[in-house]
Design a protein around this motif. Structure first.
Motif: not given
Length: 236
Positions: A175, A231, A229
């Protein structure tokens, strides 16, 4: 018949021009990508050459300081310590994960941000090895930090500009979260974080590298803060 043939030839010409345009665009994309990877490699090489040089001269520095101390030349000792501190501060160790590429990129980029008056908050945990290739990781992390740095330096902020970075394994994924101050709302659908006449190659490179590695990207802007973000899977 002649009219239909002319229309077909015109369509073929348009198709050829579009194909040439796409080829040139792809070539430009890969040229920029390669240049950025070369820049990252130079940054990594520079920071570690500097760190090796400091470690190599460690004993020499101790001998010089001991000589100043023995002769009670405290003014010279103080000046020498200031010079060493300035040299060390050229690249701060903001994070230390053990992953060479991540440490070098983050420390180099965020040190530059601090030198330009940007408040930096960073926390990172990373395995020494990841399944994602070094090139793809450099593209993703490097462009995330480049975009954040550009937004904080070029934008007009009511408060001191900031960059917040968080990296950690999270539920079988790797992450990455980057938040930065950004006064102006981005263009629709985050096509670019720059002026309308400049293409967002950085965003495209991030999206391509993340998609290639079966990851996800989420971008949001709210009340002067831009957040991204990413991932990525930790296992195949």
């Amino acid at each position: 018949m002649i009219k239909a043939l002319g229309s077909l030839m015109f369509f073929a010409l348009l198709l050829s021009l579009w194909y040439i345009y796409r080829l040139r665009l792809d070539l430009r994309f890969h040229q920029i990508q390669q240049k950025e990877l070369d820049d990252y490699a130079l940054e990594v090489e520079s920071i570690y050459r500097q760190m090796r040089g400091i470690r190599h001269d460690y004993r020499n520095h101790l001998q010089v300081m001991q000589a100043y101390l023995a002769s009670q030349d405290y003014l010279a000792l103080d000046q020498y310590l200031q010079e060493l501190t300035n040299e060390m501060n050229q690249v701060d160790t903001i994070i230390r994960t053990g992953n060479t590429l991540i440490d070098a990129l983050v420390n180099t980029k965020l040190t530059r941000a601090q030198a330009n008056g940007v408040e930096v908050h960073a926390s990172a945990i990373a395995p020494k090895e990841l399944i994602i290739s070094s090139n793809d990781l450099a593209i993703i992390l490097g462009n995330l930090l480049n975009n954040a740095l550009e937004a904080t330096l070029n934008g007009k902020h009511h408060e001191p500009p900031f960059i917040r970075l968080y990296i950690a394994p999270l539920k079988n994924t790797f992450y990455i979260s980057v938040q930065n101050s950004m006064a102006q709302r981005p263009r629709q659908n985050f096509l670019s974080l720059k002026a309308p006449n400049r293409q967002g190659f950085g965003l495209k490179r991030i999206d391509t590298a993340v998609s290639k590695n079966q990851g996800l990207v989420n971008r949001q802007w709210e009340e002067g803060v831009f957040a991204t973000e990413v991932t990525l899977p930790l296992q195949k």
